[in-house]
Design a protein around this motif. Structure first.
Motif, PDB file in Angstrom:
ATOM      1  N   MET A   1       0.840  -1.173   0.000  1.00  0.00           N
ATOM      2  CA  MET A   1       0.000   0.000   0.000  1.00  0.00           C
ATOM      3  C   MET A   1       0.888   1.239   0.000  1.00  0.00           C
ATOM      4  O   MET A   1       1.936   1.264   0.629  1.00  0.00           O
ATOM      5  CB  MET A   1      -0.896  -0.019   1.238  1.00  0.00           C
ATOM      6  N   ILE A   2       0.455   2.257  -0.696  1.00  0.00           N
ATOM      7  CA  ILE A   2       1.176   3.526  -0.764  1.00  0.00           C
ATOM      8  C   ILE A   2       0.287   4.610  -0.165  1.00  0.00           C
ATOM      9  O   ILE A   2      -0.901   4.692  -0.479  1.00  0.00           O
ATOM     10  CB  ILE A   2       1.544   3.872  -2.216  1.00  0.00           C
ATOM     11  N   TYR A   3       0.883   5.407   0.714  1.00  0.00           N
ATOM     12  CA  TYR A   3       0.152   6.475   1.385  1.00  0.00           C
ATOM     13  C   TYR A   3       0.675   7.823   0.910  1.00  0.00           C
ATOM     14  O   TYR A   3       1.878   8.061   0.899  1.00  0.00           O
ATOM     15  CB  TYR A   3       0.298   6.346   2.900  1.00  0.00           C
ATOM     16  N   VAL A   4      -0.259   8.694   0.525  1.00  0.00           N
ATOM     17  CA  VAL A   4       0.072  10.036   0.057  1.00  0.00           C
ATOM     18  C   VAL A   4      -0.650  11.019   0.965  1.00  0.00           C
ATOM     19  O   VAL A   4      -1.860  10.922   1.153  1.00  0.00           O
ATOM     20  CB  VAL A   4      -0.389  10.241  -1.409  1.00  0.00           C
ATOM     21  N   GLY A   5       0.092  11.948   1.537  1.00  0.00           N
ATOM     22  CA  GLY A   5      -0.513  12.987   2.362  1.00  0.00           C
ATOM     23  C   GLY A   5      -0.416  14.314   1.633  1.00  0.00           C
ATOM     24  O   GLY A   5       0.662  14.702   1.202  1.00  0.00           O
ATOM     25  N   ILE A   6      -1.539  14.971   1.459  1.00  0.00           N
ATOM     26  CA  ILE A   6      -1.529  16.242   0.736  1.00  0.00           C
ATOM     27  C   ILE A   6      -1.719  17.389   1.727  1.00  0.00           C
ATOM     28  O   ILE A   6      -2.689  17.413   2.478  1.00  0.00           O
ATOM     29  CB  ILE A   6      -2.626  16.291  -0.338  1.00  0.00           C
ATOM     30  N   ASP A   7      -0.748  18.304   1.713  1.00  0.00           N
ATOM     31  CA  ASP A   7      -0.845  19.542   2.481  1.00  0.00           C
ATOM     32  C   ASP A   7      -1.545  20.545   1.576  1.00  0.00           C
ATOM     33  O   ASP A   7      -0.998  20.975   0.564  1.00  0.00           O
ATOM     34  CB  ASP A   7       0.539  20.024   2.875  1.00  0.00           C
ATOM     35  N   ILE A   8      -2.761  20.895   1.933  1.00  0.00           N
ATOM     36  CA  ILE A   8      -3.614  21.707   1.079  1.00  0.00           C
ATOM     37  C   ILE A   8      -3.473  23.188   1.410  1.00  0.00           C
ATOM     38  O   ILE A   8      -3.431  23.573   2.577  1.00  0.00           O
ATOM     39  CB  ILE A   8      -5.083  21.280   1.235  1.00  0.00           C
ATOM     40  N   ALA A   9      -3.398  24.008   0.366  1.00  0.00           N
ATOM     41  CA  ALA A   9      -3.391  25.462   0.506  1.00  0.00           C
ATOM     42  C   ALA A   9      -4.246  26.045  -0.620  1.00  0.00           C
ATOM     43  O   ALA A   9      -4.761  25.308  -1.456  1.00  0.00           O
ATOM     44  CB  ALA A   9      -1.963  25.995   0.435  1.00  0.00           C
ATOM     45  N   LYS A  10      -4.377  27.336  -0.627  1.00  0.00           N
ATOM     46  CA  LYS A  10      -5.268  27.968  -1.607  1.00  0.00           C
ATOM     47  C   LYS A  10      -4.742  27.844  -3.041  1.00  0.00           C
ATOM     48  O   LYS A  10      -5.493  27.505  -3.957  1.00  0.00           O
ATOM     49  CB  LYS A  10      -5.462  29.440  -1.247  1.00  0.00           C
ATOM     50  N   ASN A  54      -3.984   0.579  -4.872  1.00  0.00           N
ATOM     51  CA  ASN A  54      -2.933   0.445  -3.868  1.00  0.00           C
ATOM     52  C   ASN A  54      -2.461   1.787  -3.329  1.00  0.00           C
ATOM     53  O   ASN A  54      -1.450   1.857  -2.649  1.00  0.00           O
ATOM     54  CB  ASN A  54      -1.740  -0.315  -4.444  1.00  0.00           C
ATOM     55  N   ILE A  55      -3.180   2.860  -3.658  1.00  0.00           N
ATOM     56  CA  ILE A  55      -2.813   4.199  -3.198  1.00  0.00           C
ATOM     57  C   ILE A  55      -3.953   4.767  -2.355  1.00  0.00           C
ATOM     58  O   ILE A  55      -5.104   4.746  -2.773  1.00  0.00           O
ATOM     59  CB  ILE A  55      -2.548   5.145  -4.383  1.00  0.00           C
ATOM     60  N   ILE A  56      -3.610   5.244  -1.175  1.00  0.00           N
ATOM     61  CA  ILE A  56      -4.571   5.961  -0.342  1.00  0.00           C
ATOM     62  C   ILE A  56      -4.047   7.372  -0.148  1.00  0.00           C
ATOM     63  O   ILE A  56      -2.901   7.572   0.238  1.00  0.00           O
ATOM     64  CB  ILE A  56      -4.786   5.276   1.021  1.00  0.00           C
ATOM     65  N   ILE A  57      -4.903   8.340  -0.450  1.00  0.00           N
ATOM     66  CA  ILE A  57      -4.547   9.744  -0.304  1.00  0.00           C
ATOM     67  C   ILE A  57      -5.245  10.285   0.935  1.00  0.00           C
ATOM     68  O   ILE A  57      -6.446  10.133   1.091  1.00  0.00           O
ATOM     69  CB  ILE A  57      -4.980  10.551  -1.550  1.00  0.00           C
TER      70      ILE A  57
END
Length: 92
Positions: A1-10, A54-57
């Motif tokens: 499994m691959i984990y992607v964390g997105i730091d969100i901005a405007k 296989n990717i979770i965001i």
């Protein structure tokens, strides 16, 4: 499994990817909050894994993200800030 964390901005977002074993597969990179930026995200994710099952965001809950999470189904997980304030992440 691959984990992607997105730091969100405007205007710009940042996203790294790690494996379930803690291996950094993709250093954080910047992408814009538009079609070109999300195409870049998709391209970068496809380069490390061609099976999107296989990717979770994960991303922090905001008004905009909630709609994205609802529409994207199982691919996107919403990270509720109040549930992670006391969690520390150590990638060393």
């Amino acid at each position: 499994m691959i984990y992607v964390g997105i730091d969100i901005a405007k205007l710009n977002h940042f996203a790294p990817a790690i494996s379930s074993d803690g291996v950094i597969l993709m250093e954080p990179f910047k992408f814009t909050n538009d079609g070109d930026g999300f195409s870049l995200l998709e391209s970068n994710l496809t380069s490390i894994c061609d099976d999107k099952d296989n990717i979770i965001i994960g991303l922090e809950s905001t008004v905009h993200c909630n709609a994205l999470g609802h529409c994207a189904g199982k691919l996107v997980r919403i990270i509720w800030k109040m549930m992670t304030d006391n969690v520390e992440f150590n990638l060393d």
